[in-house]
Design a protein around this motif. Structure first.
Motif, PDB file in Angstrom:
ATOM      1  N   MET A   1       0.714  -1.141   0.099  1.00 21.44           N
ATOM      2  CA  MET A   1      -0.085  -0.096  -0.010  1.00 21.44           C
ATOM      3  C   MET A   1       0.839   1.140   0.058  1.00 21.44           C
ATOM      4  N   ASP A   2       0.410   2.341  -0.401  1.00 23.37           N
ATOM      5  CA  ASP A   2       0.830   3.558  -0.425  1.00 23.37           C
ATOM      6  C   ASP A   2       0.591   4.638   0.861  1.00 23.37           C
ATOM      7  N   ILE A   3       1.522   5.250   1.167  1.00 17.14           N
ATOM      8  CA  ILE A   3       1.107   6.269   2.544  1.00 17.14           C
ATOM      9  C   ILE A   3       1.705   7.605   1.937  1.00 17.14           C
ATOM     10  N   ASP A   4       1.072   8.567   2.460  1.00 20.04           N
ATOM     11  CA  ASP A   4       1.366  10.134   1.917  1.00 20.04           C
ATOM     12  C   ASP A   4       2.801  10.399   2.709  1.00 20.04           C
ATOM     13  N   THR A   5       3.808  10.780   1.825  1.00 23.13           N
ATOM     14  CA  THR A   5       5.083  11.018   2.278  1.00 23.13           C
ATOM     15  C   THR A   5       5.332  11.972   3.286  1.00 23.13           C
ATOM     16  N   VAL A   6       4.267  13.245   3.248  1.00 19.26           N
ATOM     17  CA  VAL A   6       4.606  14.305   4.099  1.00 19.26           C
ATOM     18  C   VAL A   6       4.376  13.833   5.388  1.00 19.26           C
ATOM     19  N   LYS A   7       3.281  13.095   5.789  1.00 21.08           N
ATOM     20  CA  LYS A   7       2.874  12.409   6.856  1.00 21.08           C
ATOM     21  C   LYS A   7       3.824  11.496   7.379  1.00 21.08           C
ATOM     22  N   ALA A   8       4.530  10.714   6.578  1.00 22.14           N
ATOM     23  CA  ALA A   8       5.599   9.539   6.689  1.00 22.14           C
ATOM     24  C   ALA A   8       6.871  10.232   7.446  1.00 22.14           C
ATOM     25  N   ARG A   9       7.057  11.387   6.940  1.00 24.03           N
ATOM     26  CA  ARG A   9       8.416  12.153   7.421  1.00 24.03           C
ATOM     27  C   ARG A   9       7.895  12.503   8.797  1.00 24.03           C
ATOM     28  N   SER A  10       6.645  13.425   8.886  1.00 20.97           N
ATOM     29  CA  SER A  10       6.454  13.917  10.161  1.00 20.97           C
ATOM     30  C   SER A  10       6.075  12.744  11.306  1.00 20.97           C
ATOM     31  N   PHE A  11       5.671  11.599  10.922  1.00 23.02           N
ATOM     32  CA  PHE A  11       5.555  10.315  11.935  1.00 23.02           C
ATOM     33  C   PHE A  11       6.905   9.968  12.325  1.00 23.02           C
ATOM     34  N   CYS A  12       7.816   9.864  11.341  1.00 26.43           N
ATOM     35  CA  CYS A  12       9.161   9.345  11.668  1.00 26.43           C
ATOM     36  C   CYS A  12      10.065  10.396  12.710  1.00 26.43           C
ATOM     37  N   GLU A  13       9.791  11.518  12.375  1.00 31.14           N
ATOM     38  CA  GLU A  13      10.539  12.675  13.120  1.00 31.14           C
ATOM     39  C   GLU A  13       9.809  12.552  14.547  1.00 31.14           C
ATOM     40  N   LYS A  14       8.654  12.181  14.791  1.00 33.94           N
ATOM     41  CA  LYS A  14       8.145  12.087  16.121  1.00 33.94           C
ATOM     42  C   LYS A  14       8.634  11.198  16.915  1.00 33.94           C
ATOM     43  N   LEU A  15       8.792   9.941  16.200  1.00 38.38           N
ATOM     44  CA  LEU A  15       9.255   8.879  16.734  1.00 38.38           C
ATOM     45  C   LEU A  15      10.529   8.731  17.380  1.00 38.38           C
ATOM     46  N   PHE A  16      11.462   9.501  16.564  1.00 34.03           N
ATOM     47  CA  PHE A  16      12.887   9.688  16.761  1.00 34.03           C
ATOM     48  C   PHE A  16      12.875  10.989  17.912  1.00 34.03           C
ATOM     49  N   GLN A  17      12.010  11.756  18.225  1.00 32.02           N
ATOM     50  CA  GLN A  17      11.928  12.578  19.281  1.00 32.02           C
ATOM     51  C   GLN A  17      11.554  11.831  20.549  1.00 32.02           C
ATOM     52  N   ALA A  18      10.445  10.983  20.405  1.00 28.49           N
ATOM     53  CA  ALA A  18      10.247  10.437  21.456  1.00 28.49           C
ATOM     54  C   ALA A  18      11.401   9.478  22.104  1.00 28.49           C
ATOM     55  N   TYR A  19      12.321   9.013  21.265  1.00 27.62           N
ATOM     56  CA  TYR A  19      13.482   8.238  21.579  1.00 27.62           C
ATOM     57  C   TYR A  19      14.622   9.174  22.654  1.00 27.62           C
ATOM     58  N   GLY A  20      14.318  10.592  22.161  1.00 28.95           N
ATOM     59  CA  GLY A  20      15.248  11.271  22.996  1.00 28.95           C
ATOM     60  C   GLY A  20      16.059  12.245  22.049  1.00 28.95           C
ATOM     61  N   PHE A  21      16.000  11.985  20.938  1.00 31.51           N
ATOM     62  CA  PHE A  21      16.783  12.877  19.821  1.00 31.51           C
ATOM     63  C   PHE A  21      16.212  14.298  19.864  1.00 31.51           C
ATOM     64  N   THR A  22      16.928  15.293  19.481  1.00 34.02           N
ATOM     65  CA  THR A  22      16.550  16.579  19.613  1.00 34.02           C
ATOM     66  C   THR A  22      15.863  16.551  18.059  1.00 34.02           C
ATOM     67  N   ASP A  23      15.140  17.711  18.161  1.00 33.17           N
ATOM     68  CA  ASP A  23      14.388  17.990  16.896  1.00 33.17           C
ATOM     69  C   ASP A  23      14.987  18.091  15.590  1.00 33.17           C
ATOM     70  N   GLU A  24      16.236  18.679  15.591  1.00 36.74           N
ATOM     71  CA  GLU A  24      17.304  18.544  14.593  1.00 36.74           C
ATOM     72  C   GLU A  24      17.668  17.400  14.163  1.00 36.74           C
ATOM     73  N   GLU A  25      18.026  16.441  15.343  1.00 31.74           N
ATOM     74  CA  GLU A  25      18.557  15.077  15.139  1.00 31.74           C
ATOM     75  C   GLU A  25      17.691  14.288  14.357  1.00 31.74           C
ATOM     76  N   SER A  26      16.541  14.414  14.918  1.00 34.16           N
ATOM     77  CA  SER A  26      15.173  13.601  14.449  1.00 34.16           C
ATOM     78  C   SER A  26      15.077  13.894  12.913  1.00 34.16           C
ATOM     79  N   LYS A  27      15.277  15.196  12.386  1.00 37.73           N
ATOM     80  CA  LYS A  27      15.075  15.470  11.039  1.00 37.73           C
ATOM     81  C   LYS A  27      16.188  14.896  10.136  1.00 37.73           C
ATOM     82  N   ILE A  28      17.280  14.867  10.597  1.00 41.21           N
ATOM     83  CA  ILE A  28      18.331  14.339  10.025  1.00 41.21           C
ATOM     84  C   ILE A  28      18.330  12.743   9.846  1.00 41.21           C
TER      85      ILE A  28
END
Length: 355
Positions: A1-28
């Motif tokens: 199946m396909d998922i929205d790219t913008v939503k997938a990017r936002s979701f992944c950033e939030k996951l990495f923030q939840a692990y404790g990475f900074t916002d900038e690290e999560s974006k990278i």
């Protein structure tokens, strides 16, 4: 199946923030992952989230790690990743290589004690974006069986090289095995048999059972993936085997880190090693003329005579750039099992699952 790219990017950033990475690290970290999916390299995209989840939970990845340069010269550096997330290590190491190339024409950085860093081409393209030639390599856990062997000794050991050109950057990125481990995992998730001569069983015989090969790799039971060129020497398998050794030489031997046959043998760290290089090709002559020469050669390749039934010849990086243009503001494909893994991870971390 396909998922929205913008939503997938936002979701992944939030996951990495939840692990404790900074916002900038999560974006990278997310940018490297999503780039793989945009390029159509499913094996290194969000499919990898479950691996990173397990490695962060087991402390193989240290969310708070700080990288150190332990040795350096005007053109070289040896960097200790100290178990940091591979994408963060890779980006920092290539930035150092680029800075040195800007100062003295060439920069080389060998890295030890890192983790899986995603697609190697992300980092070589960082240098190309700054008008340098970029090279990136990484070793991995032993997964490649040497020619005439039955035990995995070297890794997927990817090599990437990018050079600016018009209208599309030349960007080569390939494993030194027939396929990376992630490709086997995708086949396993889809319950599909592997093509012949991709992989070997514990006795060194061809095997098409993806799950069995992966299980043997995990438990160090023997067998693994064939080197680029396949089994034996008839189709050049010994050449892929040699390339995988070369990658370990630059990544692990030069940095004083772990060669592939020792990577991921300890529960507390993976020990993955990398190598990065940036070259100011203007050191060889007029930069504009050199770039024009490369662009001309690539166009001549595209314009050369096609095989019967074929309408187009691609140069490396061209197909990926076109696919990214389609997917960046659209959708990316995701395996249903990967989606289930993402949902489970989100639940565990308390992140909203809205894909």
């Amino acid at each position: 199946m396909d998922i929205d790219t913008v939503k997938a990017r936002s979701f992944c950033e939030k996951l990495f923030q939840a692990y404790g990475f900074t916002d900038e690290e999560s974006k990278i970290i997310t940018d490297v992952l999503i780039k793989a999916d945009l390029y159509g390299i499913e094996s290194h995209g969000i499919h990898r989230l479950v691996r990173y989840h397990d490695e962060i939970k087991s402390c193989q990845v240290d969310v708070n790690a700080k990288m150190d340069i332990v040795h350096g010269s005007p053109i070289t550096a040896c960097l200790d990743g100290n178990k940091a997330m591979g994408q963060l290590v890779g980006r920092q190491a290539m930035k150092v290589a680029i800075q040195k190339a800007g100062s003295v024409g060439c920069g080389m950085v060998s890295v030890r004690n890192s983790n899986h860093f995603g697609i190697a081409g992300y980092y070589s393209e960082m240098a190309a974006a700054e008008d340098f030639i970029g090279i990136a390599m990484t070793n991995t856990e032993a997964i490649c069986v040497p020619t005439f062997g039955s035990e995995a000794m070297t890794g997927t050991n990817a090599i990437a090289l990018a050079m600016p050109a018009d209208p599309c950057t030349f960007s080569y990125d390939a494993a030194t095995t027939v396929v990376p481990r992630g490709k086997l995992e995708v086949y396993s998730k889809n319950n599909k048999p592997l093509p012949d001569l991709w992989a070997l069983d514990k006795n060194g015989r061809p095997c098409t059972d993806a799950a069995a090969v992966i299980n043997n790799i995990i438990h160090k039971a023997g067998g693994g993936i064939a080197p680029l060129g396949g089994t034996g020497i008839l189709h050049g398998g010994h050449k892929g085997y040699g390339l995988s050794v070369i990658v370990d030489m630059f990544c692990a031997v030069m940095s004083g880190g772990l060669t592939s046959n020792y990577v991921n043998r300890q529960p507390e760290h993976t020990g993955i090693c990398h190598f990065f290089m940036a070259i100011d090709y203007g050191a060889f002559g007029d930069k504009t003329a050199i770039r024009a020469g490369m662009s001309k050669f690539l166009q001549e390749l595209r314009d050369s005579k096609k095989a019967e039934g074929q309408s187009r010849i691609y140069t490396h990086g061209e197909r990926e750039a076109e696919l990214m243009a389609q997917r960046e503001k659209g959708q990316i494909p995701v395996n249903e099992k990967t989606l289930e893994e993402m949902k489970d991870i989100a639940g565990e971390l308390g992140v909203e699952f809205n894909l």
